[in-house]
Design an enzyme around this catalytic site. Structure first.
Site, PDB file in Angstrom:
ATOM      1  CG  LEU A  45      38.242   8.368 -39.686  1.00 11.09           C
ATOM      2  CD1 LEU A  45      38.685   8.243 -41.291  1.00 11.09           C
ATOM      3  CD2 LEU A  45      38.690   7.588 -38.641  1.00 11.09           C
ATOM      4  CE  LYS A  46      35.608  17.524 -37.923  1.00  9.56           C
ATOM      5  NZ  LYS A  46      35.274  18.730 -38.579  1.00  9.56           N
ATOM      6  CG  ASN A  47      36.013  14.508 -33.399  1.00  6.79           C
ATOM      7  OD1 ASN A  47      36.056  15.468 -33.491  1.00  6.79           O
ATOM      8  ND2 ASN A  47      34.623  13.917 -33.336  1.00  6.79           N
TER       9      ASN A  47
END
Length: 100
Positions: A45-47
């Site tokens: 998700l952080k990507n």
């Protein structure tokens, strides 16, 4: 070149701690987590949100205020998703999430 960085090692805690001990040095900080699912979800998700930050910059909408709001909302959404998929939401407070 010695550039500082940080990572998360996840798995069985005793094993992850051994790996962290072997990797850690003054330029390479290693966090340890037993929440493998949370670290995996956070990594994905952080990507996705990183692409969003790039879009803000690319469209010249990257004010510090807007980026702060985006990061706050992103972390909130990531924690909701993590809980939904059976991970520990607090895992995303560290390097596995937005690193707050």
């Amino acid at each position: 070149m010695k550039r500082p960085t940080a990572v998360v090692v996840a798995g069985v805690l005793s094993h992850a701690q051994k790996v962290a001990g072997a990797l850690q040095n003054p330029y390479f900080h290693v966090e340890v987590s037993a929440d493998l699912k949370g670290v995996e979800i956070g990594g994905v998700l952080k990507n996705i949100y990183a692409i969003g930050f790039g879009l803000l910059d690319g469209l010249n909408h990257g004010s510090a205020n807007l980026k702060s709001a985006f990061a706050t909302l992103a972390l909130k959404e990531m924690k909701i998703a993590a809980a939904h998929w059976g991970a520990q939401p607090q895992t995303l407070d560290g390097l596995a999430g937005l690193g707050t």
